[in-house]
Design an enzyme around this catalytic site. Structure first.
Site, short mmCIF file in Angstrom:
data_model
loop_
_atom_site.label_atom_id
_atom_site.label_comp_id
_atom_site.label_asym_id
_atom_site.label_seq_id
_atom_site.Cartn_x
_atom_site.Cartn_y
_atom_site.Cartn_z
N HIS A 1 0.85 -1.20 0.00
CA HIS A 1 0.00 0.00 0.00
C HIS A 1 0.88 1.23 0.00
O HIS A 1 2.11 1.13 0.10
CB HIS A 1 -1.01 -0.02 1.15
CG HIS A 1 -0.43 0.05 2.53
ND1 HIS A 1 0.41 -0.90 3.04
CD2 HIS A 1 -0.56 0.98 3.52
CE1 HIS A 1 0.76 -0.58 4.28
NE2 HIS A 1 0.19 0.56 4.60
N HIS A 45 1.35 3.92 2.00
CA HIS A 45 1.87 4.66 3.16
C HIS A 45 3.38 4.81 3.11
O HIS A 45 4.10 3.91 2.68
CB HIS A 45 1.44 4.00 4.47
CG HIS A 45 0.00 4.27 4.81
ND1 HIS A 45 -0.72 3.49 5.69
CD2 HIS A 45 -0.84 5.25 4.40
CE1 HIS A 45 -1.94 3.97 5.79
NE2 HIS A 45 -2.05 5.03 5.02
N ASP A 55 5.79 4.67 5.16
CA ASP A 55 6.67 3.71 5.81
C ASP A 55 6.73 2.38 5.05
O ASP A 55 7.33 1.40 5.52
CB ASP A 55 6.29 3.48 7.29
CG ASP A 55 4.90 2.90 7.47
OD1 ASP A 55 3.95 3.41 6.84
OD2 ASP A 55 4.77 1.92 8.23
N HIS A 56 6.10 2.33 3.88
CA HIS A 56 6.15 1.15 3.01
C HIS A 56 6.73 1.48 1.63
O HIS A 56 7.02 0.58 0.85
CB HIS A 56 4.75 0.54 2.87
CG HIS A 56 4.18 0.14 4.19
ND1 HIS A 56 4.09 -1.17 4.61
CD2 HIS A 56 3.72 0.89 5.22
CE1 HIS A 56 3.59 -1.21 5.84
NE2 HIS A 56 3.36 0.03 6.23
N HIS A 93 -7.49 -0.92 5.74
CA HIS A 93 -6.46 -0.01 6.27
C HIS A 93 -6.29 1.16 5.28
O HIS A 93 -6.34 2.32 5.65
CB HIS A 93 -5.16 -0.80 6.44
CG HIS A 93 -3.98 0.00 6.88
ND1 HIS A 93 -3.87 0.53 8.14
CD2 HIS A 93 -2.83 0.33 6.23
CE1 HIS A 93 -2.70 1.19 8.24
NE2 HIS A 93 -2.07 1.07 7.09
N ASP A 96 0.07 -3.98 6.22
CA ASP A 96 -0.59 -3.57 7.46
C ASP A 96 -2.02 -4.10 7.55
O ASP A 96 -2.83 -3.61 8.34
CB ASP A 96 -0.64 -2.04 7.54
CG ASP A 96 0.73 -1.42 7.79
OD1 ASP A 96 1.71 -2.17 7.97
OD2 ASP A 96 0.82 -0.18 7.78
N HIS A 141 4.97 -4.92 10.45
CA HIS A 141 5.35 -4.29 11.72
C HIS A 141 5.49 -5.32 12.84
O HIS A 141 4.77 -6.33 12.85
CB HIS A 141 4.30 -3.25 12.16
CG HIS A 141 4.24 -2.04 11.29
ND1 HIS A 141 5.02 -0.92 11.50
CD2 HIS A 141 3.48 -1.76 10.21
CE1 HIS A 141 4.75 -0.01 10.58
NE2 HIS A 141 3.81 -0.49 9.77
FE FE Z 1 2.82 0.65 8.14
ZN ZN Z 2 0.07 1.52 6.61
#
Ligand code: FE
Ligand code: ZN
Length: 260
Positions: free
Chosen positions: A62, A64, A66-67, A120, A137, A175
């Site tokens: 996805h 985001h 942090d990905h 999410h 996530d 995570h």
């Molecule tokens: Fe994440």
């Molecule tokens: Zn995420």
């Protein structure tokens, strides 16, 4: 870096940021070296160097940051192919190949299936390679991602889709949230023996500074509070003590809203 042997590939697990995991998939019978959700390009570069191989693909679950934060630098360095959900094409940096849920494709010799795990985020997808699930996530150890864009109903559908995978499927999520998630699980599922055993096991694992991930679909079905609504007895009991209707969706909704 932790490594896991699968049928025709190895998975390398790289800790990144505070609690993210980046995964490298190293094929054994072809040149494919793919990264799932590169949060940090330098960590991936170091790992490629160590393996002595160029990065060939980036797979994003996805959009985001942090990905996807490593996408641009990795694309620049390796000229690798970036795959992501067609739905999120505008939000995934440097995307080359727009994939659709339920689509199957080859990464060299490796067969990849895609699952729609929206909730999410709306365009969230999971990648399945043989008995390895990369779910970003959507599903965590003993938890699931917060619902930022989708509906509760959509998220429940997505989780049910994941629960249908083979029991021994390894769950490589993005995570390390397992211990805090297990505290919530214990509060809502106090008499679950499998959960007690997992809390004991995963606490030891973290004390030794090892990852609790991957877990398996069977462990998650037995202990993850957001998959427990698949069990009719759990639903009945949970619904009774919280004075709600005992449908699985109701119970899931109540759990998701209670966790916050
Ligand atoms: Fe994440
Ligand atoms: Zn995420």
């Amino acid at each position: 870096m932790w490594s896991y042997q699968h049928s025709t590939f190895q998975i390398h697990q790289l800790p990144a940021l505070n609690d993210n995991y980046i995964y490298l998939i190293e094929a054994t019978t072809c040149d494919v070296l793919a990264v799932i959700d590169p949060a940090d390009a330098s960590i991936v570069n170091q790992a490629c160097q160590k393996l002595g191989k160029p990065l060939t693909h980036i797979l994003n679950t996805h959009h985001h940051w942090d990905h996807t934060d490593g996408n641009q630098a990795l694309k620049q360095r390796w000229n690798c192919t970036v795959l992501g959900a067609a739905h999120d094409a505008e939000r995934i940096p440097c995307i080359d190949v727009k994939v659709l849920p339920e689509q199957a494709f080859q990464l060299g010799d490796l067969a990849v299936n895609i699952l729609d795990v929206g909730g999410h985020t709306l365009g969230h997808i999971a990648y399945v390679l043989d008995d390895a699930l990369f779910c970003g996530d959507a599903l965590f150890g003993a938890g699931c991602g917060r619902i930022f864009e989708g509906t509760l109903e959509q998220t429940w559908q997505s989780l049910q889709r994941l629960a249908q995978l083979d029991d021994d499927t390894k769950v490589y999520c993005a995570h390390e949230y397992t211990l805090p998630n297990l505290r919530f699980a214990r509060a809502v599922d106090a008499n679950n023996e499998a959960l007690k055993a997992r809390i004991h096991r995963d606490t030891q694992t973290r004390m030794q500074q090892n990852p609790t991930i991957p877990s398996t679909i069977s462990i998650e079905k037995a202990t993850n509070p957001f998959l427990r609504p698949l069990d009719a007895d759990f639903c009945t009991e949970y619904a009774q003590s919280n004075h709600i209707d005992d449908t699985a969706l109701n119970v899931f909704t109540h759990l998701r809203q209670t966790k916050g």
